[in-house]
Design a protein around this motif. Structure first.
Motif, PDB file in Angstrom:
ATOM      1  N   TYR A 159      19.716  43.192  44.361  1.00 53.63           N
ATOM      2  CA  TYR A 159      20.761  43.921  43.032  1.00 53.63           C
ATOM      3  C   TYR A 159      22.578  43.614  43.681  1.00 53.63           C
ATOM      4  O   TYR A 159      23.186  43.616  43.036  1.00 53.63           O
ATOM      5  CB  TYR A 159      20.777  45.434  42.440  1.00 53.63           C
ATOM      6  N   ARG A 160      22.416  43.906  45.184  1.00 52.00           N
ATOM      7  CA  ARG A 160      24.037  43.692  45.593  1.00 52.00           C
ATOM      8  C   ARG A 160      24.616  42.702  45.343  1.00 52.00           C
ATOM      9  O   ARG A 160      25.166  41.811  45.028  1.00 52.00           O
ATOM     10  CB  ARG A 160      23.809  43.953  47.183  1.00 52.00           C
ATOM     11  N   THR A 161      23.571  41.312  45.563  1.00 53.15           N
ATOM     12  CA  THR A 161      24.541  39.847  45.515  1.00 53.15           C
ATOM     13  C   THR A 161      24.602  39.749  44.028  1.00 53.15           C
ATOM     14  O   THR A 161      25.363  38.792  43.796  1.00 53.15           O
ATOM     15  CB  THR A 161      22.756  38.678  45.716  1.00 53.15           C
ATOM     16  N   GLN A 162      23.301  39.963  43.040  1.00 49.49           N
ATOM     17  CA  GLN A 162      23.657  40.190  41.472  1.00 49.49           C
ATOM     18  C   GLN A 162      25.154  40.722  41.360  1.00 49.49           C
ATOM     19  O   GLN A 162      25.582  40.138  40.542  1.00 49.49           O
ATOM     20  CB  GLN A 162      22.174  40.339  41.310  1.00 49.49           C
ATOM     21  N   PHE A 163      25.149  42.122  41.347  1.00 52.00           N
ATOM     22  CA  PHE A 163      26.361  41.983  41.086  1.00 52.00           C
ATOM     23  C   PHE A 163      27.637  42.051  41.592  1.00 52.00           C
ATOM     24  O   PHE A 163      28.572  41.919  40.807  1.00 52.00           O
ATOM     25  CB  PHE A 163      25.996  44.784  41.381  1.00 52.00           C
ATOM     26  N   ASN A 164      27.187  41.549  43.291  1.00 49.22           N
ATOM     27  CA  ASN A 164      28.735  40.911  43.539  1.00 49.22           C
ATOM     28  C   ASN A 164      28.945  39.913  42.996  1.00 49.22           C
ATOM     29  O   ASN A 164      30.358  39.550  42.583  1.00 49.22           O
ATOM     30  CB  ASN A 164      28.388  41.281  44.742  1.00 49.22           C
ATOM     31  N   GLY A 165      27.954  39.333  42.539  1.00 49.39           N
ATOM     32  CA  GLY A 165      28.129  38.115  41.674  1.00 49.39           C
ATOM     33  C   GLY A 165      28.794  38.008  40.543  1.00 49.39           C
ATOM     34  O   GLY A 165      29.373  36.921  40.045  1.00 49.39           O
ATOM     35  N   GLU A 166      28.804  39.045  39.949  1.00 41.83           N
ATOM     36  CA  GLU A 166      29.090  38.954  38.583  1.00 41.83           C
ATOM     37  C   GLU A 166      30.554  39.830  38.318  1.00 41.83           C
ATOM     38  O   GLU A 166      31.246  40.156  37.777  1.00 41.83           O
ATOM     39  CB  GLU A 166      27.935  40.703  37.462  1.00 41.83           C
ATOM     40  N   PHE A 167      30.841  40.705  39.289  1.00 39.26           N
ATOM     41  CA  PHE A 167      32.201  41.059  39.556  1.00 39.26           C
ATOM     42  C   PHE A 167      32.925  41.001  38.730  1.00 39.26           C
ATOM     43  O   PHE A 167      33.062  39.634  39.535  1.00 39.26           O
ATOM     44  CB  PHE A 167      32.060  42.076  41.077  1.00 39.26           C
ATOM     45  N   SER A 168      34.065  41.355  38.451  1.00 37.07           N
ATOM     46  CA  SER A 168      35.229  40.732  38.520  1.00 37.07           C
ATOM     47  C   SER A 168      35.736  41.622  37.762  1.00 37.07           C
ATOM     48  O   SER A 168      36.129  42.634  38.065  1.00 37.07           O
ATOM     49  CB  SER A 168      35.466  40.309  36.632  1.00 37.07           C
ATOM     50  N   GLN A 169      37.001  41.465  38.458  1.00 35.36           N
ATOM     51  CA  GLN A 169      38.897  42.624  38.648  1.00 35.36           C
ATOM     52  C   GLN A 169      39.007  43.258  36.721  1.00 35.36           C
ATOM     53  O   GLN A 169      38.806  43.967  36.482  1.00 35.36           O
ATOM     54  CB  GLN A 169      40.010  41.781  38.915  1.00 35.36           C
ATOM     55  N   GLU A 170      38.061  41.867  35.749  1.00 35.69           N
ATOM     56  CA  GLU A 170      38.467  42.822  34.845  1.00 35.69           C
ATOM     57  C   GLU A 170      37.395  43.635  34.058  1.00 35.69           C
ATOM     58  O   GLU A 170      37.290  44.676  33.080  1.00 35.69           O
ATOM     59  CB  GLU A 170      38.381  40.724  33.579  1.00 35.69           C
ATOM     60  N   LYS A 171      35.759  43.338  34.550  1.00 34.42           N
ATOM     61  CA  LYS A 171      35.386  43.772  33.829  1.00 34.42           C
ATOM     62  C   LYS A 171      35.374  45.425  34.896  1.00 34.42           C
ATOM     63  O   LYS A 171      35.228  46.556  34.263  1.00 34.42           O
ATOM     64  CB  LYS A 171      33.660  43.617  35.260  1.00 34.42           C
ATOM     65  N   TYR A 172      35.786  45.279  35.869  1.00 37.01           N
ATOM     66  CA  TYR A 172      35.628  46.866  36.441  1.00 37.01           C
ATOM     67  C   TYR A 172      37.325  47.539  35.707  1.00 37.01           C
ATOM     68  O   TYR A 172      37.436  48.576  35.112  1.00 37.01           O
ATOM     69  CB  TYR A 172      37.095  46.514  37.931  1.00 37.01           C
ATOM     70  N   GLN A 173      38.076  46.438  35.102  1.00 33.68           N
ATOM     71  CA  GLN A 173      39.850  47.421  34.604  1.00 33.68           C
ATOM     72  C   GLN A 173      38.733  48.078  32.472  1.00 33.68           C
ATOM     73  O   GLN A 173      38.709  49.059  31.693  1.00 33.68           O
ATOM     74  CB  GLN A 173      40.435  46.329  34.071  1.00 33.68           C
ATOM     75  N   LYS A 174      37.370  47.057  32.661  1.00 36.25           N
ATOM     76  CA  LYS A 174      36.853  47.153  31.637  1.00 36.25           C
ATOM     77  C   LYS A 174      36.040  48.317  31.587  1.00 36.25           C
ATOM     78  O   LYS A 174      35.956  49.158  30.551  1.00 36.25           O
ATOM     79  CB  LYS A 174      35.823  46.091  30.905  1.00 36.25           C
ATOM     80  N   VAL A 175      35.231  48.234  33.059  1.00 38.41           N
ATOM     81  CA  VAL A 175      34.923  50.009  32.902  1.00 38.41           C
ATOM     82  C   VAL A 175      35.909  51.132  33.328  1.00 38.41           C
ATOM     83  O   VAL A 175      35.628  52.208  32.007  1.00 38.41           O
ATOM     84  CB  VAL A 175      34.126  50.097  34.211  1.00 38.41           C
ATOM     85  N   ASN A 176      37.353  51.051  32.812  1.00 38.37           N
ATOM     86  CA  ASN A 176      37.931  52.193  33.188  1.00 38.37           C
ATOM     87  C   ASN A 176      38.456  52.205  31.890  1.00 38.37           C
ATOM     88  O   ASN A 176      39.295  53.612  31.405  1.00 38.37           O
ATOM     89  CB  ASN A 176      39.430  51.771  34.248  1.00 38.37           C
ATOM     90  N   GLU A 177      39.223  51.461  30.869  1.00 36.82           N
ATOM     91  CA  GLU A 177      39.032  51.255  29.405  1.00 36.82           C
ATOM     92  C   GLU A 177      38.060  51.653  28.730  1.00 36.82           C
ATOM     93  O   GLU A 177      38.528  52.747  27.909  1.00 36.82           O
ATOM     94  CB  GLU A 177      39.621  49.724  29.177  1.00 36.82           C
ATOM     95  N   LEU A 178      37.157  51.527  28.882  1.00 36.30           N
ATOM     96  CA  LEU A 178      36.321  52.303  28.473  1.00 36.30           C
ATOM     97  C   LEU A 178      35.593  53.655  28.453  1.00 36.30           C
ATOM     98  O   LEU A 178      35.741  54.539  27.632  1.00 36.30           O
ATOM     99  CB  LEU A 178      33.745  51.959  28.327  1.00 36.30           C
TER     100      LEU A 178
END
Length: 393
Positions: free
Chosen positions: A5-24
């Motif tokens: 799961y760590r590998t999958q999360f780090n592979g899918e991570f992006s700053q855009e997704k992090y921003q999306k979390v905060n925006e939601l």
């Protein structure tokens, strides 16, 4: 700790997704969190969960066996609030995620408190992070949102009309946790009221809503009582020490009773040895211990490297403990190959009609600094701040 799961999360991570979390989060609440949200959750094994569960259940059992007289000694004379209860409505237990000498990942108790934490926000965070990273749904093992809210409502609102239940805080709009108050209002239908706005008539309390006085029957208390003395110019109609006709959720006395005060009394393989400062034995080495004031919040007053000179200057030694040091393990790899440390807080709600409290949600705090507090981190650090844990099924 679960490489898949760590590998999958780090592979899918992006700053855009992090921003999306905060925006939601802002979209669903109208607020930005007043604290840093980590880019990543953490992934913990079922084996580690079993250790957490064993330790927390043992701690709860030991607390239940402690006498009212013994626990009552924790309450400072100037902070004793009338109409105490037989049990608290909340228990939060913090464990550092560490490793033993063999490299096994183990929890180590850091502290505990009978005080509510981010029950509203953590449920929203779970909802948002699983929306942005859908694969996390296969790890989700929590209560459905409607059932979760109902359990919170049973504890906080009970059989009262939500109109007669308030969340009490001092200057709530200035608190870092204001977003949690907003969510609590959404979930439970209760109002957040500042202590300075409370009206008192005899033993009755009221708050003003749309120009009319509304009676208060229950108080979901978020005020750290002993912090009030530090606020200059505070004027209120209501004093905590007065006899009033309300039900406390949870009673302010429990903030002191289940706290660092009971750490020296607890015994378990995952509970580091602690001593009240006056009882610290000569057989122990001071450099192996952390100095902590009994009653402080968010790590204030903690000394990671106490010396005899420092201790000699403390006048009220009975208000401090020494707790054996634990070393948080850097286990949580970020996208740059650097590692964060973490502690996990288990958040229990305790329905007064139930024998034991129920674990509702967890809260994780991640860091790359010596203390688990974002203020101690470098400004450009990632994989730090508030998060949550997902456990393998």
């Amino acid at each position: 700790m679960i490489p898949k799961y760590r590998t999958q999360f780090n592979g899918e991570f992006s700053q855009e997704k992090y921003q999306k979390v905060n925006e939601l989060i802002k979209e669903k609440t109208g607020y930005e969190a007043g604290f840093r949200i980590s880019e990543s959750p953490i992934f913990l094994s079922n084996e580690f969960w079993q250790k957490l569960d064993d330790a927390s259940q043992s701690i709860i059992s030991q607390i239940k066996e402690m006498s009212d007289e013994d626990l009552g000694k924790a309450i400072p004379a100037n902070c004793n609030v009338p109409n105490d209860t037989q049990k608290p409505h909340f228990v939060a237990i913090d464990f550092g995620i560490c490793q033993d000498e063999k490299g096994n990942v183990i929890p180590q108790l850091i502290e505990l408190q009978a005080f509510p934490s981010l029950f509203g926000f953590q449920k929203l965070f779970e909802e948002v992070i699983t929306e942005v990273y859908p694969f996390l749904n296969e790890l989700k093992n929590s209560l459905p949102k409607d059932e979760y809210i109902q359990k919170l409502k049973q504890v906080i609102v009970g059989n009262e009309n939500p109109e007669n239940v308030i969340l009490l805080e001092i200057y709530p709009e200035k608190q870092k946790t204001a977003i949690d108050f907003v969510l609590t209002e959404q979930y439970l239908g209760i109002k957040t009221v500042c202590l300075t706005k409370i009206k008192k008539q005899g033993k009755k309390l009221f708050y003003e809503n749309d120009g009319k006085l509304v009676p208060i029957h229950r108080i979901y208390n978020r005020v750290i009582f002993d912090e009030l003395d530090k606020i200059e110019g505070l004027e209120t109609e209501f004093d905590f020490k007065e006899e009033i006709d309300v039900e406390w959720i949870t009673h302010p006395n429990w903030f002191f009773k289940i706290s660092k005060y009971i750490l020296p009394k607890l015994k378990h393989e995952f509970v580091p040895k602690s001593y009240f400062l006056p009882d610290f034995p000569e057989t122990e080495q001071l450099e192996n211990f952390v100095l902590k004031p009994l009653f402080s919040f968010a790590g204030s007053g903690v000394n990671l490297n106490p010396t005899q000179e420092i201790i000699n200057k403390i006048e009220d030694k009975e208000k401090y403990i020494l707790q054996r040091k634990v070393t948080y393990a850097p286990l949580f790899e970020d996208i740059n190959g650097e590692f964060s440390k973490a502690e996990i807080r288990l958040l229990f709600a305790w329905n007064s009609e139930e024998e034991n409290p129920e674990l509702l949600v967890n809260l994780v705090r991640m860091t790359k600094a010596a203390m688990v507090n974002v203020d101690f981190n470098k400004k450009d650090a990632i994989w730090i701040g508030s998060s949550m844990a997902f456990f393998e099924k």
